[in-house]
Design a protein around this motif. Structure first.
Motif, PDB file in Angstrom:
ATOM      1  N   ILE A  46     -48.027 -24.109   7.854  1.00 53.03           N
ATOM      2  CA  ILE A  46     -47.039 -23.916   8.547  1.00 53.03           C
ATOM      3  C   ILE A  46     -46.664 -22.198   8.598  1.00 53.03           C
ATOM      4  CG2 ILE A  46     -44.315 -24.177   8.184  1.00 53.03           C
ATOM      5  CD1 ILE A  46     -45.751 -26.787   7.837  1.00 53.03           C
ATOM      6  N   LYS A  47     -46.565 -22.599  10.175  1.00 53.49           N
ATOM      7  CA  LYS A  47     -46.443 -21.198  10.277  1.00 53.49           C
ATOM      8  C   LYS A  47     -44.946 -20.339  10.028  1.00 53.49           C
ATOM      9  CE  LYS A  47     -48.369 -19.285  14.107  1.00 53.49           C
ATOM     10  NZ  LYS A  47     -48.633 -19.092  15.673  1.00 53.49           N
ATOM     11  N   VAL A  48     -45.245 -19.304   9.570  1.00 49.98           N
ATOM     12  CA  VAL A  48     -43.810 -18.006   8.908  1.00 49.98           C
ATOM     13  C   VAL A  48     -43.724 -16.857   9.412  1.00 49.98           C
ATOM     14  CG1 VAL A  48     -43.309 -20.014   6.948  1.00 49.98           C
ATOM     15  CG2 VAL A  48     -44.769 -17.616   6.614  1.00 49.98           C
ATOM     16  N   ARG A  49     -42.720 -16.561   9.991  1.00 52.11           N
ATOM     17  CA  ARG A  49     -42.422 -14.690   9.546  1.00 52.11           C
ATOM     18  C   ARG A  49     -42.062 -14.504   8.418  1.00 52.11           C
ATOM     19  NH1 ARG A  49     -39.204 -14.777  13.638  1.00 52.11           N
ATOM     20  NH2 ARG A  49     -41.076 -14.320  15.415  1.00 52.11           N
ATOM     21  N   LEU A  50     -43.179 -13.405   8.017  1.00 47.34           N
ATOM     22  CA  LEU A  50     -42.157 -12.800   6.824  1.00 47.34           C
ATOM     23  C   LEU A  50     -41.581 -11.786   6.989  1.00 47.34           C
ATOM     24  CD1 LEU A  50     -45.498 -12.502   4.833  1.00 47.34           C
ATOM     25  CD2 LEU A  50     -43.889 -14.312   4.781  1.00 47.34           C
ATOM     26  N   THR A  51     -40.265 -11.277   5.391  1.00 48.15           N
ATOM     27  CA  THR A  51     -40.172 -10.632   5.906  1.00 48.15           C
ATOM     28  C   THR A  51     -39.958  -9.153   6.163  1.00 48.15           C
ATOM     29  OG1 THR A  51     -39.876  -9.286   4.020  1.00 48.15           O
ATOM     30  CG2 THR A  51     -38.054 -10.932   4.223  1.00 48.15           C
ATOM     31  N   SER A  52     -41.175  -8.900   6.011  1.00 45.74           N
ATOM     32  CA  SER A  52     -41.825  -7.799   6.643  1.00 45.74           C
ATOM     33  C   SER A  52     -42.616  -7.276   7.892  1.00 45.74           C
ATOM     34  CB  SER A  52     -43.738  -7.277   5.964  1.00 45.74           C
ATOM     35  OG  SER A  52     -44.887  -8.717   6.131  1.00 45.74           O
ATOM     36  N   GLY A  53     -42.084  -8.968   8.965  1.00 47.53           N
ATOM     37  CA  GLY A  53     -42.759  -8.787  10.031  1.00 47.53           C
ATOM     38  C   GLY A  53     -43.397  -9.639  10.103  1.00 47.53           C
ATOM     39  N   VAL A  54     -45.004  -9.553   9.202  1.00 49.69           N
ATOM     40  CA  VAL A  54     -46.064 -10.147   9.548  1.00 49.69           C
ATOM     41  C   VAL A  54     -46.124 -12.020   9.710  1.00 49.69           C
ATOM     42  CG1 VAL A  54     -48.213 -11.360   8.045  1.00 49.69           C
ATOM     43  CG2 VAL A  54     -47.224  -8.556   7.625  1.00 49.69           C
ATOM     44  N   VAL A  55     -46.684 -12.672  11.052  1.00 50.12           N
ATOM     45  CA  VAL A  55     -46.367 -14.284  11.406  1.00 50.12           C
ATOM     46  C   VAL A  55     -47.941 -14.945  10.254  1.00 50.12           C
ATOM     47  CG1 VAL A  55     -46.757 -15.809  12.739  1.00 50.12           C
ATOM     48  CG2 VAL A  55     -45.162 -13.551  12.490  1.00 50.12           C
ATOM     49  N   GLY A  56     -48.028 -14.874   9.500  1.00 56.07           N
ATOM     50  CA  GLY A  56     -49.059 -16.290   9.348  1.00 56.07           C
ATOM     51  C   GLY A  56     -48.822 -17.398   9.096  1.00 56.07           C
ATOM     52  N   ARG A  57     -50.092 -18.295   8.361  1.00 54.23           N
ATOM     53  CA  ARG A  57     -49.374 -19.941   8.227  1.00 54.23           C
ATOM     54  C   ARG A  57     -49.504 -19.671   6.517  1.00 54.23           C
ATOM     55  NH1 ARG A  57     -49.599 -23.465  12.091  1.00 54.23           N
ATOM     56  NH2 ARG A  57     -50.426 -22.446  14.337  1.00 54.23           N
ATOM     57  N   VAL A  58     -49.058 -20.640   5.890  1.00 55.95           N
ATOM     58  CA  VAL A  58     -49.281 -20.575   4.631  1.00 55.95           C
ATOM     59  C   VAL A  58     -49.771 -21.561   3.919  1.00 55.95           C
ATOM     60  CG1 VAL A  58     -46.926 -21.301   3.030  1.00 55.95           C
ATOM     61  CG2 VAL A  58     -46.370 -20.143   4.796  1.00 55.95           C
ATOM     62  N   GLN A  59     -50.917 -20.458   2.767  1.00 56.56           N
ATOM     63  CA  GLN A  59     -52.050 -21.284   2.616  1.00 56.56           C
ATOM     64  C   GLN A  59     -51.524 -21.596   0.613  1.00 56.56           C
ATOM     65  OE1 GLN A  59     -55.092 -21.412   4.154  1.00 56.56           O
ATOM     66  NE2 GLN A  59     -53.111 -21.418   5.511  1.00 56.56           N
ATOM     67  N   ALA A  60     -50.512 -20.632   0.441  1.00 60.36           N
ATOM     68  CA  ALA A  60     -49.694 -21.139  -1.089  1.00 60.36           C
ATOM     69  C   ALA A  60     -48.396 -20.652  -1.330  1.00 60.36           C
ATOM     70  CB  ALA A  60     -50.912 -20.855  -2.170  1.00 60.36           C
ATOM     71  N   LEU A  61     -47.684 -21.100  -1.741  1.00 64.11           N
ATOM     72  CA  LEU A  61     -46.754 -21.110  -2.527  1.00 64.11           C
ATOM     73  C   LEU A  61     -46.956 -20.270  -3.921  1.00 64.11           C
ATOM     74  CD1 LEU A  61     -44.424 -24.198  -2.722  1.00 64.11           C
ATOM     75  CD2 LEU A  61     -44.931 -22.524  -1.006  1.00 64.11           C
TER      76      LEU A  61
END
Length: 66
Positions: A46-61
């Motif tokens: 799932i693609k997300v935006r982190l609070t740091s502004g980085v966009v990526g796909r979730v690999q693990a919780l």
């Protein structure tokens, strides 16, 4: 198997892979600010935006520290 959208929510700490790190597999850890994928699941995460502004796909919780 990557986590489904139903388990991901803003405020959670996750490990994501950014597009330019797909070949190396380098993960970035951060806190979810927003979910960018609307479907329930995605084969690459799932693609997300982190609070740091980085966009990526979730690999693990990342489990919460107690």
């Amino acid at each position: 198997m990557t986590p489904p959208r139903s388990l991901i929510r803003p405020g959670l700490t996750v490990d994501v892979i950014q597009k330019h790190h797909q070949a190396s597999g380098q993960l970035t850890r951060g806190v979810v600010a927003a979910l960018l994928t609307n479907s329930a699941s995605h084969p690459h995460g799932i693609k997300v935006r982190l609070t740091s502004g980085v966009v990526g796909r979730v690999q693990a919780l990342v489990p919460a520290q107690s």
